[in-house]
Design a protein around this motif. Structure first.
Motif, PDB file in Angstrom:
ATOM      1  N   GLY A   1      -4.807  49.279   4.132  1.00 23.53           N
ATOM      2  CA  GLY A   1      -5.247  49.006   5.489  1.00 23.53           C
ATOM      3  C   GLY A   1      -6.339  47.951   5.508  1.00 23.53           C
ATOM      4  N   THR A   2      -6.753  47.593   6.702  1.00 24.07           N
ATOM      5  CA  THR A   2      -7.831  46.625   6.872  1.00 24.07           C
ATOM      6  C   THR A   2      -9.117  47.195   6.294  1.00 24.07           C
ATOM      7  OG1 THR A   2      -6.778  45.828   8.889  1.00 24.07           O
ATOM      8  CG2 THR A   2      -9.098  45.248   8.561  1.00 24.07           C
ATOM      9  N   PRO A   3      -9.805  46.431   5.431  1.00 21.61           N
ATOM     10  CA  PRO A   3     -11.037  46.946   4.835  1.00 21.61           C
ATOM     11  C   PRO A   3     -12.206  46.913   5.822  1.00 21.61           C
ATOM     12  CG  PRO A   3     -10.677  44.693   4.124  1.00 21.61           C
ATOM     13  CD  PRO A   3      -9.472  45.089   4.947  1.00 21.61           C
ATOM     14  N   ALA A   4     -13.108  47.856   5.668  1.00 24.79           N
ATOM     15  CA  ALA A   4     -14.403  47.815   6.342  1.00 24.79           C
ATOM     16  C   ALA A   4     -15.355  47.140   5.373  1.00 24.79           C
ATOM     17  CB  ALA A   4     -14.876  49.223   6.678  1.00 24.79           C
ATOM     18  N   LEU A   5     -15.925  46.002   5.763  1.00 26.55           N
ATOM     19  CA  LEU A   5     -16.702  45.166   4.846  1.00 26.55           C
ATOM     20  C   LEU A   5     -18.119  44.936   5.338  1.00 26.55           C
ATOM     21  CD1 LEU A   5     -13.934  42.476   4.297  1.00 26.55           C
ATOM     22  CD2 LEU A   5     -14.713  44.146   2.601  1.00 26.55           C
ATOM     23  N   GLU A   6     -19.034  44.850   4.374  1.00 25.07           N
ATOM     24  CA  GLU A   6     -20.420  44.447   4.616  1.00 25.07           C
ATOM     25  C   GLU A   6     -20.687  43.255   3.708  1.00 25.07           C
ATOM     26  OE1 GLU A   6     -22.531  45.670   6.855  1.00 25.07           O
ATOM     27  OE2 GLU A   6     -21.075  47.162   7.518  1.00 25.07           O
ATOM     28  N   ILE A   7     -21.058  42.134   4.297  1.00 24.50           N
ATOM     29  CA  ILE A   7     -21.315  40.912   3.538  1.00 24.50           C
ATOM     30  C   ILE A   7     -22.803  40.624   3.580  1.00 24.50           C
ATOM     31  CG2 ILE A   7     -20.858  38.441   3.360  1.00 24.50           C
ATOM     32  CD1 ILE A   7     -18.167  39.015   4.788  1.00 24.50           C
ATOM     33  N   ASP A   8     -23.362  40.329   2.397  1.00 29.52           N
ATOM     34  CA  ASP A   8     -24.778  39.994   2.279  1.00 29.52           C
ATOM     35  C   ASP A   8     -24.875  38.763   1.382  1.00 29.52           C
ATOM     36  OD1 ASP A   8     -27.522  39.916   2.230  1.00 29.52           O
ATOM     37  OD2 ASP A   8     -27.743  41.676   0.938  1.00 29.52           O
ATOM     38  N   GLY A   9     -24.852  37.588   1.994  1.00 25.23           N
ATOM     39  CA  GLY A   9     -24.908  36.352   1.223  1.00 25.23           C
ATOM     40  C   GLY A   9     -23.654  36.172   0.385  1.00 25.23           C
ATOM     41  N   ASP A  10     -23.840  36.140  -0.944  1.00 28.50           N
ATOM     42  CA  ASP A  10     -22.723  35.922  -1.865  1.00 28.50           C
ATOM     43  C   ASP A  10     -22.183  37.210  -2.469  1.00 28.50           C
ATOM     44  OD1 ASP A  10     -22.802  33.199  -1.433  1.00 28.50           O
ATOM     45  OD2 ASP A  10     -24.134  32.808  -3.128  1.00 28.50           O
ATOM     46  N   THR A  11     -22.547  38.350  -1.897  1.00 26.42           N
ATOM     47  CA  THR A  11     -22.009  39.636  -2.350  1.00 26.42           C
ATOM     48  C   THR A  11     -21.473  40.398  -1.148  1.00 26.42           C
ATOM     49  OG1 THR A  11     -24.121  40.799  -2.151  1.00 26.42           O
ATOM     50  CG2 THR A  11     -23.631  39.777  -4.288  1.00 26.42           C
ATOM     51  N   ALA A  12     -20.584  41.321  -1.415  1.00 29.08           N
ATOM     52  CA  ALA A  12     -20.012  42.140  -0.350  1.00 29.08           C
ATOM     53  C   ALA A  12     -19.638  43.499  -0.921  1.00 29.08           C
ATOM     54  CB  ALA A  12     -18.786  41.466   0.256  1.00 29.08           C
ATOM     55  N   THR A  13     -19.613  44.482  -0.046  1.00 34.04           N
ATOM     56  CA  THR A  13     -19.117  45.813  -0.384  1.00 34.04           C
ATOM     57  C   THR A  13     -18.111  46.198   0.684  1.00 34.04           C
ATOM     58  OG1 THR A  13     -20.911  46.880   0.826  1.00 34.04           O
ATOM     59  CG2 THR A  13     -21.241  46.550  -1.545  1.00 34.04           C
ATOM     60  N   GLY A  14     -17.221  47.093   0.314  1.00 34.39           N
ATOM     61  CA  GLY A  14     -16.229  47.504   1.296  1.00 34.39           C
ATOM     62  C   GLY A  14     -15.465  48.731   0.882  1.00 34.39           C
ATOM     63  N   THR A  15     -14.751  49.274   1.861  1.00 34.52           N
ATOM     64  CA  THR A  15     -13.862  50.406   1.649  1.00 34.52           C
ATOM     65  C   THR A  15     -12.525  50.073   2.299  1.00 34.52           C
ATOM     66  OG1 THR A  15     -15.737  51.917   1.692  1.00 34.52           O
ATOM     67  CG2 THR A  15     -13.557  52.887   2.001  1.00 34.52           C
ATOM     68  N   GLN A  16     -11.447  50.342   1.577  1.00 36.14           N
ATOM     69  CA  GLN A  16     -10.110  50.013   2.069  1.00 36.14           C
ATOM     70  C   GLN A  16      -9.179  51.203   1.869  1.00 36.14           C
ATOM     71  OE1 GLN A  16      -7.913  46.924  -0.067  1.00 36.14           O
ATOM     72  NE2 GLN A  16      -7.102  46.181   1.881  1.00 36.14           N
ATOM     73  N   PRO A  17      -8.531  51.674   2.947  1.00 35.00           N
ATOM     74  CA  PRO A  17      -7.596  52.784   2.806  1.00 35.00           C
ATOM     75  C   PRO A  17      -6.337  52.360   2.048  1.00 35.00           C
ATOM     76  CG  PRO A  17      -7.645  52.022   5.083  1.00 35.00           C
ATOM     77  CD  PRO A  17      -8.663  51.224   4.331  1.00 35.00           C
ATOM     78  N   LEU A  18      -5.722  53.344   1.365  1.00 35.17           N
ATOM     79  CA  LEU A  18      -4.536  53.094   0.548  1.00 35.17           C
ATOM     80  C   LEU A  18      -3.534  54.229   0.711  1.00 35.17           C
ATOM     81  CD1 LEU A  18      -2.973  51.842  -1.976  1.00 35.17           C
ATOM     82  CD2 LEU A  18      -4.293  53.473  -3.326  1.00 35.17           C
ATOM     83  N   CYS A  19      -2.271  53.845   0.795  1.00 36.67           N
ATOM     84  CA  CYS A  19      -1.161  54.788   0.668  1.00 36.67           C
ATOM     85  C   CYS A  19      -0.238  54.213  -0.395  1.00 36.67           C
ATOM     86  CB  CYS A  19      -0.423  54.946   1.993  1.00 36.67           C
ATOM     87  SG  CYS A  19       1.022  56.038   1.881  1.00 36.67           S
ATOM     88  N   PHE A  20      -0.079  54.938  -1.501  1.00 32.88           N
ATOM     89  CA  PHE A  20       0.833  54.530  -2.573  1.00 32.88           C
ATOM     90  C   PHE A  20       2.108  55.349  -2.443  1.00 32.88           C
ATOM     91  CE2 PHE A  20       2.705  55.495  -6.710  1.00 32.88           C
ATOM     92  CZ  PHE A  20       3.058  54.228  -7.115  1.00 32.88           C
ATOM     93  N   VAL A  21       3.260  54.655  -2.461  1.00 31.67           N
ATOM     94  CA  VAL A  21       4.555  55.318  -2.391  1.00 31.67           C
ATOM     95  C   VAL A  21       5.299  55.030  -3.692  1.00 31.67           C
ATOM     96  CG1 VAL A  21       6.709  55.577  -1.109  1.00 31.67           C
ATOM     97  CG2 VAL A  21       4.595  54.976   0.116  1.00 31.67           C
ATOM     98  N   ASP A  22       5.590  56.086  -4.455  1.00 34.48           N
ATOM     99  CA  ASP A  22       6.311  55.957  -5.717  1.00 34.48           C
ATOM    100  C   ASP A  22       7.714  55.403  -5.454  1.00 34.48           C
ATOM    101  OD1 ASP A  22       8.284  57.161  -7.839  1.00 34.48           O
ATOM    102  OD2 ASP A  22       6.293  57.247  -8.765  1.00 34.48           O
ATOM    103  N   HIS A  23       8.128  54.411  -6.235  1.00 37.00           N
ATOM    104  CA  HIS A  23       9.414  53.761  -5.971  1.00 37.00           C
ATOM    105  C   HIS A  23      10.608  54.666  -6.240  1.00 37.00           C
ATOM    106  CE1 HIS A  23      11.050  52.717 -10.054  1.00 37.00           C
ATOM    107  NE2 HIS A  23       9.832  53.096 -10.367  1.00 37.00           N
ATOM    108  N   SER A  24      10.517  55.587  -7.173  1.00 38.18           N
ATOM    109  CA  SER A  24      11.696  56.384  -7.541  1.00 38.18           C
ATOM    110  C   SER A  24      11.825  57.681  -6.749  1.00 38.18           C
ATOM    111  CB  SER A  24      11.690  56.683  -9.041  1.00 38.18           C
ATOM    112  OG  SER A  24      10.556  57.458  -9.374  1.00 38.18           O
ATOM    113  N   THR A  25      10.709  58.247  -6.322  1.00 36.80           N
ATOM    114  CA  THR A  25      10.752  59.538  -5.617  1.00 36.80           C
ATOM    115  C   THR A  25      10.315  59.441  -4.163  1.00 36.80           C
ATOM    116  OG1 THR A  25       8.458  60.080  -6.180  1.00 36.80           O
ATOM    117  CG2 THR A  25      10.185  60.769  -7.756  1.00 36.80           C
ATOM    118  N   HIS A  26       9.653  58.362  -3.826  1.00 39.76           N
ATOM    119  CA  HIS A  26       9.028  58.159  -2.515  1.00 39.76           C
ATOM    120  C   HIS A  26       7.926  59.172  -2.240  1.00 39.76           C
ATOM    121  CE1 HIS A  26      12.237  55.327  -0.626  1.00 39.76           C
ATOM    122  NE2 HIS A  26      11.861  54.949  -1.823  1.00 39.76           N
ATOM    123  N   ASP A  27       7.438  59.845  -3.304  1.00 36.43           N
ATOM    124  CA  ASP A  27       6.239  60.673  -3.170  1.00 36.43           C
ATOM    125  C   ASP A  27       5.071  59.751  -2.852  1.00 36.43           C
ATOM    126  OD1 ASP A  27       7.636  62.975  -3.795  1.00 36.43           O
ATOM    127  OD2 ASP A  27       6.968  63.018  -5.895  1.00 36.43           O
TER     128      ASP A  27
END
Length: 138
Positions: free
Chosen positions: A66-92
């Protein structure tokens, strides 16, 4: 560079991470990290030199971010990004989020650290169960 330019560039770096790991493109995956970059999961941090082996040992599938939530401070940044991983063989599915640190380099924004947190069915958030990848981590 404007804040909007930084946000867009960082979002593209994170998108390239997801697309490249989904496609198994190891050179493309390595290119989004700094040379001293690390990926953390399962209680360990892995250096970029170990990424080819780590990715080879991991399940294959779709990394949908998903779209990350980012904090930028000059030449550094921190962020959090949601993830959903779907296994290719089982779709788990596995769900969670990445917690990132980024730095502006001569080649543009790059990930310095990426830490995975899994969200469990019981609601717990954790870094995962240590697995069989036995090489030195960093």
């Amino acid at each position: 560079m404007s804040r909007s330019d930084d946000l867009l560039e960082i979002q593209q770096v994170l998108a390239r991470y997801a697309v490249n790991i989904t496609k198994g493109d190891i050179p493309g995956l390595l290119a989004v990290f700094t040379p001293d970059g690390t990926y953390s999961a399962f209680g360990d941090a892995y250096s970029v030199e170990l990424f080819p082996e780590l990715v080879a040992a991991a399940p294959k599938g779709l990394f949908l971010t998903g779209t990350p939530a980012l904090e930028i401070d000059g030449d550094t940044a921190t962020g959090t990004q949601p993830l959903c991983f779907v296994d290719h063989s089982t779709h788990d599915m596995r769900i969670g989020y990445y917690t990132d640190t980024l730095i502006r380099t001569d080649d543009g924004w790059r990930l310095r650290t990426r830490r995975m947190t899994f969200i469990r069915r019981n609601g717990d958030h954790d870094s995962g169960i240590p697995h069989a990848f036995e090489r030195s981590r960093t």
